[in-house]
Design a protein around this motif. Structure first.
Motif: not given
Length: 118
Positions: A28-34, A86-93
């Motif tokens: 789900q987070a990858l979809d947001i990052a994409r 994008a990954l940071l904005d999508a929530g990856f930590h």
């Protein structure tokens, strides 16, 4: 189910169908990052079997073993910057940056807010 990814993209090469073991929060987070990134994302590693993880020199405690991590190919330095943002904005930590890929994970059992280089 997901906008940009098929679960087969996350398969360990030696275990067809293993991509189904990915943690839904990661995909789900990858979809947001994409969506933020604006370019296709090529998954180079998702779920890993123990044998495949060992073969690629992965850590015995790799988040890939439990479906909490992905490696994504990056073609250029400029795209690496955009993907990281994008990954940071999508929530990856938890993010590792290599020359040709970025590792991103949401493993709840590891220290959050980490950035490392390979």
């Amino acid at each position: 189910m997901y906008k940009w990814f098929k679960m087969s993209e996350f398969d360990s090469p030696d275990v067809p169908g293993s991509g189904e073991l990915m943690e839904p929060a990661v995909v789900q987070a990858l979809d947001i990052a994409r969506d933020i990134y604006g370019f296709p994302m090529k998954i180079t590693s998702g779920v890993r079997s123990i044998a495949h993880n060992k073969a690629v020199g992965g850590s015995p405690k790799s988040s890939h073993l439990l479906g909490w991590a992905v490696d994504i190919a990056v073609p250029t330095s400029e795209r690496r910057f955009l993907m990281l943002e994008a990954l940071l904005d999508a929530g990856f930590h938890r993010i590792g940056v290599g020359d040709t890929f970025i590792h991103a994970d949401l493993d709840p059992n590891k220290t959050p807010n980490c950035l490392w280089v390979y």
